[in-house]
Scaffold this active site. Structure first.
Site, PDB file in Angstrom:
ATOM      1  N   THR A  12       0.843  -1.198   0.000  1.00  0.00           N
ATOM      2  CA  THR A  12       0.000   0.000   0.000  1.00  0.00           C
ATOM      3  C   THR A  12       0.874   1.243   0.000  1.00  0.00           C
ATOM      4  O   THR A  12       2.010   1.213   0.465  1.00  0.00           O
ATOM      5  CB  THR A  12      -0.937   0.032   1.227  1.00  0.00           C
ATOM      6  OG1 THR A  12      -1.845   1.131   1.101  1.00  0.00           O
ATOM      7  CG2 THR A  12      -0.178   0.167   2.539  1.00  0.00           C
ATOM      8  N   PRO A  15      -0.863   5.797   3.892  1.00  0.00           N
ATOM      9  CA  PRO A  15      -0.317   5.774   5.253  1.00  0.00           C
ATOM     10  C   PRO A  15      -1.381   5.532   6.321  1.00  0.00           C
ATOM     11  O   PRO A  15      -1.070   5.018   7.405  1.00  0.00           O
ATOM     12  CB  PRO A  15       0.296   7.173   5.413  1.00  0.00           C
ATOM     13  CG  PRO A  15      -0.356   8.025   4.379  1.00  0.00           C
ATOM     14  CD  PRO A  15      -0.761   7.120   3.252  1.00  0.00           C
ATOM     15  N   HIS A  16      -2.637   5.884   6.014  1.00  0.00           N
ATOM     16  CA  HIS A  16      -3.717   5.652   6.992  1.00  0.00           C
ATOM     17  C   HIS A  16      -3.982   4.154   7.149  1.00  0.00           C
ATOM     18  O   HIS A  16      -4.182   3.659   8.259  1.00  0.00           O
ATOM     19  CB  HIS A  16      -4.999   6.357   6.546  1.00  0.00           C
ATOM     20  CG  HIS A  16      -4.840   7.826   6.381  1.00  0.00           C
ATOM     21  ND1 HIS A  16      -4.890   8.711   7.434  1.00  0.00           N
ATOM     22  CD2 HIS A  16      -4.618   8.577   5.280  1.00  0.00           C
ATOM     23  CE1 HIS A  16      -4.716   9.942   6.992  1.00  0.00           C
ATOM     24  NE2 HIS A  16      -4.545   9.884   5.687  1.00  0.00           N
ATOM     25  N   ASP A  73      -7.528  -4.612  -1.092  1.00  0.00           N
ATOM     26  CA  ASP A  73      -8.302  -3.678  -1.900  1.00  0.00           C
ATOM     27  C   ASP A  73      -9.648  -3.525  -1.216  1.00  0.00           C
ATOM     28  O   ASP A  73     -10.213  -4.498  -0.702  1.00  0.00           O
ATOM     29  CB  ASP A  73      -8.455  -4.205  -3.329  1.00  0.00           C
ATOM     30  CG  ASP A  73      -8.847  -3.104  -4.307  1.00  0.00           C
ATOM     31  OD1 ASP A  73      -8.607  -1.918  -4.011  1.00  0.00           O
ATOM     32  OD2 ASP A  73      -9.402  -3.432  -5.378  1.00  0.00           O
ATOM     33  N   PHE A 153      -9.661   8.787   6.619  1.00  0.00           N
ATOM     34  CA  PHE A 153      -9.363   9.086   5.217  1.00  0.00           C
ATOM     35  C   PHE A 153     -10.514   8.593   4.357  1.00  0.00           C
ATOM     36  O   PHE A 153     -11.472   7.990   4.854  1.00  0.00           O
ATOM     37  CB  PHE A 153      -8.044   8.401   4.803  1.00  0.00           C
ATOM     38  CG  PHE A 153      -8.130   6.892   4.764  1.00  0.00           C
ATOM     39  CD1 PHE A 153      -8.058   6.153   5.930  1.00  0.00           C
ATOM     40  CD2 PHE A 153      -8.288   6.227   3.563  1.00  0.00           C
ATOM     41  CE1 PHE A 153      -8.150   4.763   5.898  1.00  0.00           C
ATOM     42  CE2 PHE A 153      -8.374   4.839   3.520  1.00  0.00           C
ATOM     43  CZ  PHE A 153      -8.308   4.110   4.691  1.00  0.00           C
ATOM     44  N   ASP A 156     -14.409   8.024   5.128  1.00  0.00           N
ATOM     45  CA  ASP A 156     -14.690   7.981   6.571  1.00  0.00           C
ATOM     46  C   ASP A 156     -15.669   9.065   7.040  1.00  0.00           C
ATOM     47  O   ASP A 156     -16.494   8.793   7.914  1.00  0.00           O
ATOM     48  CB  ASP A 156     -13.386   8.077   7.379  1.00  0.00           C
ATOM     49  CG  ASP A 156     -12.645   6.745   7.457  1.00  0.00           C
ATOM     50  OD1 ASP A 156     -13.234   5.711   7.100  1.00  0.00           O
ATOM     51  OD2 ASP A 156     -11.476   6.745   7.881  1.00  0.00           O
ATOM     52  N   ARG A 182     -11.454  -3.520   7.740  1.00  0.00           N
ATOM     53  CA  ARG A 182     -10.012  -3.828   7.681  1.00  0.00           C
ATOM     54  C   ARG A 182      -9.615  -4.685   8.875  1.00  0.00           C
ATOM     55  O   ARG A 182      -8.853  -5.624   8.748  1.00  0.00           O
ATOM     56  CB  ARG A 182      -9.226  -2.510   7.643  1.00  0.00           C
ATOM     57  CG  ARG A 182      -7.722  -2.678   7.464  1.00  0.00           C
ATOM     58  CD  ARG A 182      -7.063  -1.422   6.951  1.00  0.00           C
ATOM     59  NE  ARG A 182      -7.549  -1.084   5.620  1.00  0.00           N
ATOM     60  CZ  ARG A 182      -8.401  -0.080   5.355  1.00  0.00           C
ATOM     61  NH1 ARG A 182      -8.803   0.734   6.319  1.00  0.00           N
ATOM     62  NH2 ARG A 182      -8.833   0.116   4.136  1.00  0.00           N
TER      63      ARG A 182
HETATM   64  P1  ITT Z   1      -3.612   1.556  -1.824  1.00  0.00           P
HETATM   65  O1  ITT Z   1      -4.215   1.025  -3.117  1.00  0.00           O
HETATM   66  O2  ITT Z   1      -2.258   2.156  -1.994  1.00  0.00           O
HETATM   67  O3  ITT Z   1      -3.660   0.537  -0.715  1.00  0.00           O
HETATM   68  P2  ITT Z   1      -5.912   3.338  -1.805  1.00  0.00           P
HETATM   69  O4  ITT Z   1      -6.262   4.494  -0.914  1.00  0.00           O
HETATM   70  O5  ITT Z   1      -5.888   3.579  -3.288  1.00  0.00           O
HETATM   71  O6  ITT Z   1      -4.504   2.757  -1.294  1.00  0.00           O
HETATM   72  P3  ITT Z   1      -8.079   1.379  -2.166  1.00  0.00           P
HETATM   73  O7  ITT Z   1      -7.902   1.307  -3.644  1.00  0.00           O
HETATM   74  O8  ITT Z   1      -8.248   0.096  -1.423  1.00  0.00           O
HETATM   75  O9  ITT Z   1      -6.860   2.148  -1.460  1.00  0.00           O
HETATM   76  O10 ITT Z   1      -9.275   2.308  -1.764  1.00  0.00           O
HETATM   77  C1  ITT Z   1     -10.428   2.493  -2.545  1.00  0.00           C
HETATM   78  C2  ITT Z   1     -11.127   3.740  -2.078  1.00  0.00           C
HETATM   79  O11 ITT Z   1     -11.772   3.475  -0.844  1.00  0.00           O
HETATM   80  C3  ITT Z   1     -10.241   4.956  -1.860  1.00  0.00           C
HETATM   81  O12 ITT Z   1     -10.982   6.094  -2.232  1.00  0.00           O
HETATM   82  C4  ITT Z   1     -10.001   4.935  -0.367  1.00  0.00           C
HETATM   83  O13 ITT Z   1      -9.758   6.248   0.132  1.00  0.00           O
HETATM   84  C5  ITT Z   1     -11.305   4.365   0.144  1.00  0.00           C
HETATM   85  N1  ITT Z   1     -11.116   3.609   1.385  1.00  0.00           N
HETATM   86  C6  ITT Z   1     -10.412   2.463   1.540  1.00  0.00           C
HETATM   87  N2  ITT Z   1     -10.445   2.065   2.822  1.00  0.00           N
HETATM   88  C7  ITT Z   1     -11.185   2.985   3.490  1.00  0.00           C
HETATM   89  C8  ITT Z   1     -11.561   3.147   4.840  1.00  0.00           C
HETATM   90  O14 ITT Z   1     -11.178   2.304   5.780  1.00  0.00           O
HETATM   91  N3  ITT Z   1     -12.295   4.210   5.163  1.00  0.00           N
HETATM   92  C9  ITT Z   1     -12.690   5.102   4.230  1.00  0.00           C
HETATM   93  N4  ITT Z   1     -12.382   5.031   2.939  1.00  0.00           N
HETATM   94  C10 ITT Z   1     -11.623   3.978   2.559  1.00  0.00           C
END
Ligand code: ITT
Length: 197
Positions: A12, A15-16, A73, A153, A156, A182
């Protein structure tokens, strides 16, 4: 039992996500994110399912580094929108991915909609010695009427998990980890590793 210092690369750049996972692991694994592992290029996530994208990320990383690693993902699935934005959550409002624009598009699509049930779904892929294993975590909840809270992030500020009276962004990481998709996927992965939490 794994050694407390076993290293796992977490595929990933977010950072969150890394902070949430590290808080749950309480030091039981040494986690390196992509930048920390020296991987600077984007890993493509072109597939129509979370599972395929998670697997593609660990396949890529294992080919590049040959080490044990995991990825995840995540998608937000809204019932009234037929499961959207789902696997397209990151780019719901287009390129480049932007949290505020994604939230705004979602709230616009939900204007006047009273059925607000939704869920976060996460699929983890764990790659051990080149063999991958998937784990899913789901958090049910609903879409708020307007954004609230500054922590966290992504979506949320607009997601209220079932059993909570506030958004993920209002409650902070420790409480989010109590409810979150998660955490549930990570629990399943740790159970598989013999490290139940
Ligand atoms: P990586 O692929 O580098 O892990 P990313 O932020 O692109 O990081 P995802 O493709 O899994 O991660 O995220 C898909 C979307 O869902 C993206 O807009 C994220 O900000 C959001 N997202 C993922 N997990 C979340 C959470 O726990 N709370 C809120 N939004 C989340």
């Amino acid at each position: 039992m794994s050694s407390p210092t076993q290293t796992l690369v977490f595929a990933t750049r977010n950072p969150h996500k890394a902070a949430e996972v590290r808080a749950l692991l309480k030091g039981r694994f040494h986690i390196l994110t992509l930048p920390e592992a020296g991987i600077n290029e984007e890993i493509p996530e072109p597939f129509p399912t979370l599972e395929e994208n998670a697997l593609a990320k660990t396949d890529f990383l294992f080919q590049r580094l040959g080490c044990d690693c995991f990825s995840e993902d995540t998608g937000l699935e809204v019932n009234a929108l037929g499961g959207e934005p789902g696997v397209r959550s990151a780019r719901y409002a287009g390129e480049p991915p932007q949290d505020a624009a994604n939230q705004q598009r979602l709230l616009e699509r939900m204007q006047g909609v009273t059925t607000r049930e939704a869920r976060f779904r996460t699929v983890f892929s764990l790659c051990l010695q080149g063999k991958s294993h998937c784990f899913e975590g789901i958090c049910e909840g609903r879409i708020a009427e307007y954004p609230a809270g500054k922590q966290g992030f992504g979506y949320d500020p607009v997601f209220i998990p079932t059993g909570a009276g506030q958004t993920f962004a209002e409650m902070g990481m420790e409480a989010k980890n109590h409810f979150s998709h998660r955490r549930k996927a990570l629990d399943a992965m740790l159970h598989f590793l013999g490290e139940g939490i």
